[in-house]
Design an enzyme around this catalytic site. Structure first.
Site, mmCIF file in Angstrom:
data_model
loop_
_atom_site.group_PDB
_atom_site.id
_atom_site.type_symbol
_atom_site.label_atom_id
_atom_site.label_comp_id
_atom_site.label_asym_id
_atom_site.label_seq_id
_atom_site.Cartn_x
_atom_site.Cartn_y
_atom_site.Cartn_z
ATOM 1 C CG HIS A 97 -57.572 -54.150 26.748
ATOM 2 N ND1 HIS A 97 -57.167 -54.597 25.517
ATOM 3 C CD2 HIS A 97 -59.019 -54.217 26.453
ATOM 4 C CE1 HIS A 97 -58.212 -55.214 24.899
ATOM 5 N NE2 HIS A 97 -59.338 -54.808 25.356
ATOM 6 C CE LYS A 102 -43.216 -49.182 22.898
ATOM 7 N NZ LYS A 102 -44.241 -50.351 22.681
ATOM 8 N NE ARG A 103 -51.063 -41.628 24.004
ATOM 9 C CZ ARG A 103 -52.265 -41.282 24.419
ATOM 10 N NH1 ARG A 103 -53.310 -41.803 23.804
ATOM 11 N NH2 ARG A 103 -52.463 -40.424 25.305
ATOM 12 C CE LYS A 150 -47.667 -47.263 26.275
ATOM 13 N NZ LYS A 150 -47.806 -48.787 25.902
ATOM 14 C CB THR A 208 -50.738 -54.705 19.258
ATOM 15 O OG1 THR A 208 -50.912 -53.582 19.518
ATOM 16 C CG2 THR A 208 -51.758 -55.699 19.620
ATOM 17 C CE LYS A 256 -50.051 -52.773 15.356
ATOM 18 N NZ LYS A 256 -50.550 -51.908 16.039
HETATM 19 C C1 26V Z 1 -58.174 -46.004 29.441
HETATM 20 C C2 26V Z 1 -58.762 -44.501 29.629
HETATM 21 C C3 26V Z 1 -59.115 -44.166 30.846
HETATM 22 C C4 26V Z 1 -60.166 -43.184 30.624
HETATM 23 C C5 26V Z 1 -59.847 -42.181 29.809
HETATM 24 C C6 26V Z 1 -59.757 -42.883 28.335
HETATM 25 C C7 26V Z 1 -59.004 -44.038 28.407
HETATM 26 C C8 26V Z 1 -58.625 -44.633 27.219
HETATM 27 C C9 26V Z 1 -58.217 -46.005 27.291
HETATM 28 C C10 26V Z 1 -57.961 -46.636 28.505
HETATM 29 C C11 26V Z 1 -57.264 -47.861 28.316
HETATM 30 C C12 26V Z 1 -55.766 -48.038 27.989
HETATM 31 C C13 26V Z 1 -55.840 -49.331 27.917
HETATM 32 C C14 26V Z 1 -54.912 -49.789 26.736
HETATM 33 O O1 26V Z 1 -54.868 -49.297 25.486
HETATM 34 N N1 26V Z 1 -54.397 -51.014 26.857
HETATM 35 C C15 26V Z 1 -53.571 -51.613 25.843
HETATM 36 O O2 26V Z 1 -54.146 -52.598 25.048
HETATM 37 C C16 26V Z 1 -53.557 -52.935 24.257
HETATM 38 C C17 26V Z 1 -54.548 -54.089 23.425
HETATM 39 O O3 26V Z 1 -54.934 -55.145 24.311
HETATM 40 C C18 26V Z 1 -52.363 -53.842 24.890
HETATM 41 O O4 26V Z 1 -51.466 -54.629 23.531
HETATM 42 C C19 26V Z 1 -51.421 -52.647 25.532
HETATM 43 O O5 26V Z 1 -50.521 -53.604 26.137
HETATM 44 C C20 26V Z 1 -52.426 -52.142 26.466
HETATM 45 O O6 26V Z 1 -51.461 -51.191 27.312
#
Ligand code: 26V
Length: 828
Positions: free
Chosen positions: A372, A563-564, A569, A671, A675
């Site tokens: 992701h 978004k975050r 971003k 995503t 929406k």
């Molecule tokens: C990474 C970590 C690192 C450790 C701590 C907790 C944590 C939580 C989440 C993440 C990964 C985040 C990756 C993410 O959310 N990617 C997003 O995924 C979406 C669904 O595929 C995508 O639409 C977004 O572009 C992408 O940023």
């Protein structure tokens, strides 16, 4: 769930399906208020009514849920298990009512009791067990799998505290714990009997059996118990109700006894709390790995319990684990659950006595891995030293996997030492670390990216070596969103309008929306469409007056970035536009511009200093702009606090312009972009993530694209990007930066935003300055088009009409065919 009922139960248990008509619902409401909530008409609060209503819905889910599980069992269907550290579900009441098809009846029943369904539904706490895109995607997939009658199970953690609640104090983000279970969760079923031990620490001893074979025994471990909580997941318009099983940590009795025997009662209770802390809280920093031991424990905890559960379910009906891949597919939602690969190896070898080669074959046929993110800092690695302590047997297995794998690479590319270093599971630089993405790729049959450009970049860049070695392993599955939540439920006005023109099938067949394109020139339809948008904007304006204390003009252009908060971003680029527009309005260079309301919402990771400072900057700019009498209603800036699923559902239908402005090559998919476009917002965006595919679908004329492409940025980088030269060449940009860096928006503390400007001038890692001018130009085009309500409305309609490809139904179907090898269960 999913236990085959014994014959005895089958015969003895007769139940009546609970009725879905107004009278039955009303009767049930009264019963549930008394017998489940324990209150009467006189003492019931609105929250009590929420709970009673939820129980009424739940009663009607349960029968279908049990029937679904029995059918999967009877038909011995191949199942998919979606392993995810995050499920961002949001609220469930209205969703369940709509999916089961008795929303109107329930509204009527409540009305007859003098109650308002929507007001009651607002009292539900969001289940915010996720950070952002990745967690919400998992929730959309659950909805789609149930709707398609695919046998899909979610497996994850039942965090006691979900995503933090964001408060804004003096323009600063302050985090508050999300105590979402405070009033109880009516949707979950605790299963105290579904309990598995999960081991940590200890040591591994080798021994030889009588035939001289080596065995491994992991001993002297600490044990934590995983207890299941099940939540029913109803499909839309079908009787399928799937299951999401979340694990909660419970102290093991072993733990207690040790200290109890020593007579140390207090110590025993302390230890109990320690182990139960495991599932206490969701980690809130997406896109950066923190490398905390507790996080790895969470990962292993849920993975181990889930695999034990899956194997137990399999062995109830099958004898040979060799057949596991015919009945089980497991999808890894990012690398977070990738410790599942060595864990399944361990179970197969140490517990079920399989040979290495057999175990490896089974394992790699079971797992699929979804990536992701392209950001290097988000790629998980764990220190070897930590694994050695916490999961010593897994580290051994990882070493063995690595050894065999590197042998294979060596054969294919003799003498290429650097390739071995790059592909190794172990990063040897700066203290050894295990690269979880490499483990996930090697241990899965399929690796997928989440948008076309993302998959392409995975193959060409970060996983290039792996793609070279096994090209057939990499596939693309572009993300999608569930139309049930994001259009049907979120936007009843537009849904109703659409259904009046083309019927209702689009709810489960989103490409059917294309028929709307024929009405893009139909005056009556356009007018109705405009009125829906206008009504949505009015209701959002009213709630913003409450929530943010700013009055926005509902006729203004609603320009929204939700978004975050993250540098990649580029909320900052948006701010630069706001300040530029502000200057132009003050200078009289923007007399022809339409009034705009620029809205931001999103959370910053608690430890992400620069992102938090950007939130402050947005507030500071808002404060000056909104109170400048020369500006009046022509420009408003708002930050909406605590962006969550419910906020998104409320806001998205009112948006005109969707900001999708990440640096090309950084947003895996996005995503939110889907929406917003589905709800008739026009996108201003870069050629990044799914924006590219959205452009393909809606047509170039109906989207505002700007900025450098991935290839152009590559050239900039190669030639040595010098951000200052862009500032020197652009006086308007320079003025904007000087205002921010020089204290125009922070007169009491002139240096407050210096770090932001310095970051841009010295590095500008995300090419904000290189994209500034083309963004400003594109925003002017937006303005020009918005001037003509007919032209704008036509383009908005075409956006809605042509977003059919971005249903998560399509996405999940692709996974089912290309990756999981599962089919809809026709007997439901
Ligand atoms: C990474 C970590 C690192 C450790 C701590 C907790 C944590 C939580 C989440 C993440 C990964 C985040 C990756 C993410 O959310 N990617 C997003 O995924 C979406 C669904 O595929 C995508 O639409 C977004 O572009 C992408 O940023």
């Amino acid at each position: 769930m999913d236990r085959m009922p014994s014959g005895r139960m089958n015969r003895a248990f007769k139940y009546d399906y609970e009725g879905l008509d107004v009278a039955s619902i009303k009767q049930s409401l009264a019963n549930r208020m008394i017998y489940a909530v324990g209150k009467d008409n006189y003492t019931a609060t609105d929250r009590d009514w929420f709970h009673a209503t939820a129980y009424v819905v739940r009663d009607r889910l349960i029968e279908r849920w049990m029937e679904t599980m029995r059918t999967y069992y009877r038909e011995d269907t191949k199942r998919v298990y979606y392993f995810s550290l995050e499920f961002l579900i949001g609220r469930s009441l209205i969703n369940s009512l709509l999916n089961l098809g008795f929303c109107d009846e329930t509204r009527e029943a409540l009305l007859e009791l003098g109650l308002d369904l929507e007001a009651i539904a607002d009292l539900e706490f969001d289940a915010a067990l996720g950070n952002g895109g990745l967690g919400r995607l998992a929730a959309c997939f659950l909805d789609s799998m149930a709707t398609l009658s695919l046998p899909g199970y979610g497996y994850g953690i039942r965090y006691e505290y979900g995503m933090f609640r964001q408060a804004i104090e003096n323009g600063h983000q302050v985090e508050h714990p999300d105590n979402w279970l405070r009033y109880g969760n009516p949707w979950e079923f605790p299963r105290p009997e579904v309990l598995y031990p999960v081991e940590f620490y200890g040591e591994v001893v080798q021994y030889h059996d009588e035939r001289g074979r080596v065995h491994h025994h992991w001993q002297d471990t600490d044990e934590v118990m995983a207890m299941a909580y099940d939540t029913p997941i109803p499909g839309y318009g079908v009787d399928t109700v799937n299951n999401m099983r979340l694990w909660s940590a419970k102290a093991s009795r072993d733990f207690d006894l040790r200290y109890f025997n020593e007579g140390n009662y207090i110590k025993a209770v302390e230890d109990k709390t320690d182990s139960e802390n495991l599932s206490k809280v969701l980690y809130p920093s997406d896109e950066t790995t923190e490398g905390r031991e507790l996080r790895l424990k969470q990962q292993y905890f849920f993975v181990s319990a889930s695999l034990q559960d899956i194997i137990a379910r399999f062995l109830k009906q099958h004898d040979s684990l060799l057949d596991l891949p015919d009945k089980v597919a497991i999808q890894l939602n990012d690398t977070h659950p990738s410790i599942a690969i060595p864990e399944l190896m361990r179970l197969l070898i140490d517990r079920y006595h399989q040979e290495w080669e057999t175990a490896w074959e089974i394992t790699t046929r079971v797992f699929g891995y979804t990536n992701h993110t392209l950001l290097p800092e988000a790629l998980e690695t764990w220190p070897v030293s930590l694994l050695e302590q916490l999961l010593p047997r897994h580290l051994q297995i990882i070493y063995e996997v690595n050894h065999r794998f590197l042998n294979r690479v060596m054969h294919q590319f003799p003498g290429d030492v650097d390739r071995l270093r790059r592909m190794s599971l172990i990063d040897e630089e700066g203290g050894k670390r295990v690269r979880m993405a490499h483990l996930a790729i090697i241990g899965s049959h399929t690796v997928n990216g989440v948008a076309a450009i993302h998959t392409k970049l995975l193959k060409e860049r970060i996983f290039r070596d792996f793609h070279e070695l096994m090209p057939e392993r990499f596939v693309n599955v572009t993300n999608g969103i569930t139309p049930r939540l994001w259009l049907h439920q979120a936007n009843p006005g537009l849904s109703g309008l659409i259904s009046r023109y083309i019927g209702h099938d689009w709810v489960t067949d989103l490409p059917a929306l294309a028929e709307l394109a024929t009405f893009a020139e139909d005056e009556e339809f356009l007018e109705a469409f405009r009125q829906v948008k206008r009504a949505n904007k009015e209701s959002v304006a009213a709630s913003l007056a409450d929530r943010v204390g700013v009055r926005v003009d509902p006729t203004s252009l609603f320009d929204v970035q939700v978004k975050r908060l993250h540098e990649y971003k580029r909320q900052l680029l948006n701010v630069l536009h706001v300040v530029t527009l502000y200057n132009r309005i003050r200078n009289g260079q923007a007399d022809d511009r339409v009034p705009r309301s620029v809205m931001f919402a999103g959370k910053a990771a608690p430890s992400y200093r620069i992102a938090k400072l950007q939130i402050e900057l947005i507030h500071a700019v808002a404060d000056i702009v909104n109170n400048d009498p020369r500006i009046g209603d022509r420009l408003k800036v708002l930050f909406i606090p605590n962006y969550d699923v419910s906020t998104a559902v409320g806001l998205i239908p009112a948006v005109d312009l969707s900001e999708q402005i990440s640096t090309a090559g950084t947003e895996a998919s996005g995503t939110g972009n889907m929406k917003l476009a589905l709800n008739g917002a026009l996108t201003i965006g870069t050629l990044d993530g799914a924006n590219i595919e959205i452009r393909q679908e809606v047509g170039e004329e109906n989207i505002f694209i700007f900025g450098n492409t991935v290839e152009e940025l590559e050239v900039l980088r190669r030639n040595g990007y010098d951000p200052r030269s862009w500032v020197n060449a652009d006086p308007e940009l320079r003025q904007t930066l000087e205002m921010i860096g020089g204290g125009y928006f922070s007169p009491e503390e002139p240096n407050r935003f210096k770090p932001i400007v310095e970051g841009l001038l010295n590095h500008d890692r995300y090419f904000v300055l290189a994209d500034y001018r083309s963004y400003i130009e594109r925003q002017k085009d937006v303005d020009r088009i918005y001037h003509d309500p007919d032209v704008w409305a036509r383009r908005a309609v075409l956006n809605t009409a042509l977003m059919g490809n971005f249903s998560s139904d399509r996405t999940v179907q692709e996974y089912a065919e290309k990756i999981w090898g599962v089919k809809p269960e026709r007997n439901l």
